[in-house]
Design an enzyme around this catalytic site. Structure first.
Site, PDB file in Angstrom:
ATOM      1  CB  THR A 196      -3.251  19.804  12.413  1.00  0.00           C
ATOM      2  OG1 THR A 196      -3.522  19.618  11.177  1.00  0.00           O
ATOM      3  CG2 THR A 196      -3.737  18.308  13.654  1.00  0.00           C
ATOM      4  CD  GLU A 343      -0.802  14.753  12.801  1.00  0.00           C
ATOM      5  OE1 GLU A 343      -0.811  15.105  14.104  1.00  0.00           O
ATOM      6  OE2 GLU A 343      -1.789  15.509  11.805  1.00  0.00           O
ATOM      7  CE  LYS A 453      13.767  11.546   3.555  1.00  0.00           C
ATOM      8  NZ  LYS A 453      13.168  13.319   3.520  1.00  0.00           N
ATOM      9  CD1 TRP A 458      17.370   9.155   5.553  1.00  0.00           C
ATOM     10  CD2 TRP A 458      15.371   8.610   7.217  1.00  0.00           C
ATOM     11  NE1 TRP A 458      15.470   8.993   5.485  1.00  0.00           N
ATOM     12  CE2 TRP A 458      14.563   8.655   5.970  1.00  0.00           C
ATOM     13  CE3 TRP A 458      15.106   8.654   8.957  1.00  0.00           C
ATOM     14  CZ2 TRP A 458      13.546   8.248   6.212  1.00  0.00           C
ATOM     15  CZ3 TRP A 458      13.321   7.837   8.294  1.00  0.00           C
ATOM     16  CH2 TRP A 458      13.396   8.321   7.409  1.00  0.00           C
TER      17      TRP A 458
END
Lengths: 556, 556
Positions: A196, A343, A453, A458
């Protein structure tokens, strides 16, 4: 009746009879059906070379025989540097089917990143298209493990190189025996590896096992094939990848194309004019690409008068912008978004329409095609708060997308800490912040590093930026999180007003407060008056994005 | 570059990071997608009771809670005796998801066979529809392990029974907690068990693991969904099983229907008039059944003026006769054959048309729908001679179908010898003798017990009987294998000529010889003159089939 206790085995595992075949899930099995049913089906490289599935099978055996002669054994890693070709397709099968690992080198990364990845992978052999020889020559002194290269001359004469050339691909493959006996082995054997290209640190190696690649192919083909009509794949589609085969195995679709016995068009290096010509002459009906490439295709088609109708295209890698989606649909493309990461196999969601098909309303139709997607079968996709509790499916409450699926990478190559961070709590953390709608769509709203946060919730900085930007007097705006003893973090807004504006702090707060009342955002999302600052300009990165790192430094 | 040996791990297995979720393939995962996307999708029992997928999920939890209260633990076996119902569907999930084994009792077998199977399975608990209480009462004294029964009263008042009743299904399930936490366990855990009703000996237990059931669902859904149009399943189909849920898990299709989130119609006991009424009122579009049931449906529809168009039906369990197929197609049914056995998951082949779609020629169209089928993805289907060599794909050379697939039973329950015979040489032996056509179709021509092994080749007795029957002077004919020192076996033909015929032995031999010359049969298939006998009649079994056992005794 007796009161005797039943003598069931405590673990209730099935004990196979000794001669039973356990059937490990191996890539070679993806060839079974297509070989028997599609032996005459065609595969073409750029429309110039054509051969059949029977030829593919033969050449896979020959490539394996040739690689074995060069010393490739179970457990070896073989790197490939090529554009999308029939030779790449052969390597997708032959290398893992030998028990070796196919390392798909991202040829678009820098020579230094390629050198790092080749060393990290321990690949001893590289199959390299002649076009990339200069790259390898440039980094030759740094390569610690590469001992041989096989040159894919692609029909051109070989040119001299200081690299240790073992031979030319065709010269090695054509005389080799097609009767290579592909062994049986554990389905958890590593089949593929790639790196990646994150924005920070060295590239990280991601690998997939045979089992994972087979389960990805079965799951995604079920998802792609099952809609009644539209946004679907079927056996008579003609497939052309436009996400490179070096990029997350071209989203695994080449394996599906072989599983289903589709006609396959491999376009080599992506040149919009050639892609469009192949679409026309080879009657391509199914592709996948990033939105940027789709934009290039639309532009080139408009310029050259190409008809794109009947083309189904999945986009991924970035959000599908509604304007681009609308233009594609108007040019006859059945486009829809997919979601995944390097992933994650990669595909975990597709924005296929729910049963009932395409909405008649064109705005709604485009909006749905651009959603991040609906989770696929077998994919446990959750949107969770920082304490791993599922957020409400209200289309408004943000949370991180975490995943379980049969084809998620089990960790980064030789990076135990990053691997544990990826999988903390037993779910793969995507770092994508999303909302979930009542009808089961996921919509990404932010990256977790840009989320604030505060008060156990959030708050999406991108969303607040967008809402503040609704005010006519705002030229631009950036929202970041700043430390707060009581709330953990609090949002802070930097606002650039238009010239001559009399916009005040309370105007901004009142505007946001209205969105709190309509339940679009949480009350925690409204910055305090002393955390709204009017500024003359906002720091940008070299590519023009808001530079939040620089802003954070300024406000510390 | 360095000559250092790459330090690849010798086995090349992927080592997961400790926190990674390994994702065993478990039945509970089939619920993931449909629960999120089809929460409002409907399931109906006979059109009388209706609930949603969300209700299904809730009731699965409740059933598990209720069963746990009754003592069901990981490794237990729970038997079910019911017609196709929402309760059966709940048990398809709840029982295996607890780690217990779902034993689907074939309620059409004799009480003695049911007693044998219940004892052999060690099931301690039976969920039993009130209609089958008399069967259990009749065999109560013989049952060694059954300690409790749960009665499925199905809306009727409970009747007294001497059986040890733990309660009524709804009375136990409705108050139970829906929040049962289904555990994680090994994917090779036994999920389902049932008994085959062979013609000889005791019934044999066949079991499948979670992994096998999931892989069957994924593979079959890919096959069913992938045709462009026709002979396919899609997300907007309405599914009604007409192969009982006690029979090889209704071919696994209920699991696929849940995976894809289809509307599901459970018809209870099969009554042609009710099935046709449900087809009409519930708009059923996808079913599967044996040819006999299809015939009943066609007859009832013709009688009552039902419109069957838009119904896709897979037939299996016996060959689909061309006349029945033609009648079904004429009544608007998109019918096609499937192939499999209790031991094979079951589905390993489907007679879906090859790419290109339905042949325009109606005879060819019907012929293809009736073929045994084309092997499915991931299925390694071989047609082999007695030495396990693949026979030519010439549509003429017979061989036994042997199989590898990810969902074949790994052996019979507690029958080591039969299990080894099933799997000798690492392939599952179907005992079906077939030919393979050049375009990848399999066509069964015989059962292996009726095949004559002569000169290292297999000769189909049924085929020779058919060829001899072509002679106008032949009334009927039977061909059996007789021992031969040189050839192992040789064919012997018993021929019943029509009255007054002057047919001679050499007429029969010359007729067969012409089929040898046209390569339809092997030269070994022609009986010697002294192995053709003219007789007055041929022994038959009680159901009118040629009694080959009796003939073999006569000729010994």
């Amino acid at each position: 009746m007796s009161a005797t206790q039943a003598s069931d085995s405590p673990d209730n595992l099935i004990a196979p009879t000794p001669s039973a075949y356990a059937y490990p899930l191996l890539i070679k099995q993806l060839l079974l059906n297509s070989q028997s049913l599609s032996a005459h089906q065609e595969i073409t490289y750029r429309g110039k070379l054509r051969y059949t599935f029977a030829d593919l099978r033969r050449r896979i055996g020959q490539l394996a025989s040739a690689l074995e002669t060069l010393g490739v054994r179970h457990g070896a890693t073989v790197a490939v540097m090529d554009w999308d070709s029939h030779r790449y397709l052969e390597s997708y099968f032959a290398i893992p089917m030998m028990g070796a690992t196919l390392f798909t080198v991202n040829v678009r990364t820098s020579p230094q990143q390629i050198a790092y990845a080749l060393n990290d992978s321990h690949a001893a052999l590289v199959l390299v298209h002649a076009e990339f020889l200069p790259v390898l020559e440039q980094i030759q002194a740094e390569l610690k493990f590469v001992r041989q290269v096989v040159v894919l001359a692609d029909g051109h004469p070989m040119t001299p190189t200081p690299l240790p050339v073992a031979g030319e691909y065709e010269a090695l493959v054509e005389p080799a025996s097609p009767d290579f006996v592909f062994p049986e082995f554990d389905e958890n054997t590593r089949a593929a590896l790639f790196y990646t290209t994150g924005t920070t640190g060295d590239p990280k190696g991601v690998c997939y096992s045979h089992r994972q690649i087979v389960l990805h192919a079965l799951t995604i083909s079920t998802s792609l094939c099952s809609p009644r009509d539209g946004q679907r794949l079927h056996r008579e589609d003609v497939y052309m990848p436009i996400t490179p085969m070096f990029h997350v195995l071209a989203w695994g679709v080449p394996y599906i194309a072989v599983l289903l016995g589709l006609r396959i068009v491999l376009p080599g290096r992506y040149v919009p004019e050639i892609l469009l010509e192949l679409k026309k002459t080879e009657k391509v009906t199914f592709s996948h690409c990033v939105p940027t490439i789709l934009q290039m295709l639309l532009d080139a088609a408009r310029r050259d008068g190409h008809d794109l109708s009947g083309w189904k295209i999945i986009t991924g890698g970035a959000a599908l912008p509604p304007g681009l989606c609308r233009a594609a649909v108007e040019q006859g493309i059945d486009v829809f978004a997919g979601y995944g990461m390097s992933e994650t196999g990669p595909t975990v969601a597709l924005s296929q329409f729910p049963p009932g098909g395409a909405p008649a309303d064109q705005d709604e139709n485009v909006r749905k095609r651009c959603m991040t997607g609906r989770p696929l079968p077998m994919v446990d996709l959750r949107v969770v708060d920082p304490d791993m509790r599922d957020v409400p499916r209200d289309g408004a409450t943000p949370g991180e997308i975490v995943l379980r699926a049969p084809f998620l990478t089990q960790g980064y190559h030789n990076q135990p800490e990053a691997s544990e961070a990826l999988w903390r709590g037993g779910y793969l953390h995507t770092q994508d912040v999303a909302v979930m709608t009542p009808d089961g769509y996921v919509q990404i709203v932010d990256r977790i590093k840009d989320v604030i946060k505060t008060g156990g919730e959030w708050v999406s900085s991108i969303e607040i930026e967008g809402l503040i930007g609704e005010l006519p007097d705002v030229l631009e705006c950036a929202v970041i999180g700043v430390k707060d003893d009581k709330w953990g973090e609090r949002p802070m807004a930097l606002v650039v007003p238009v010239e001559g504006s009399s916009l005040g702090v309370e105007d901004v707060r009142e505007h946001l407060q209205r969105h709190v009342e309509s339940k679009r955002i949480s009350r925690y999302a409204v910055p305090e008056a002393n955390r709204i600052a009017f500024v003359d300009g906002i720091p940008k990165t070299s590519v023009g994005k808001i530079d939040k790192k620089a802003i954070r430094k300024l406000t510390e």
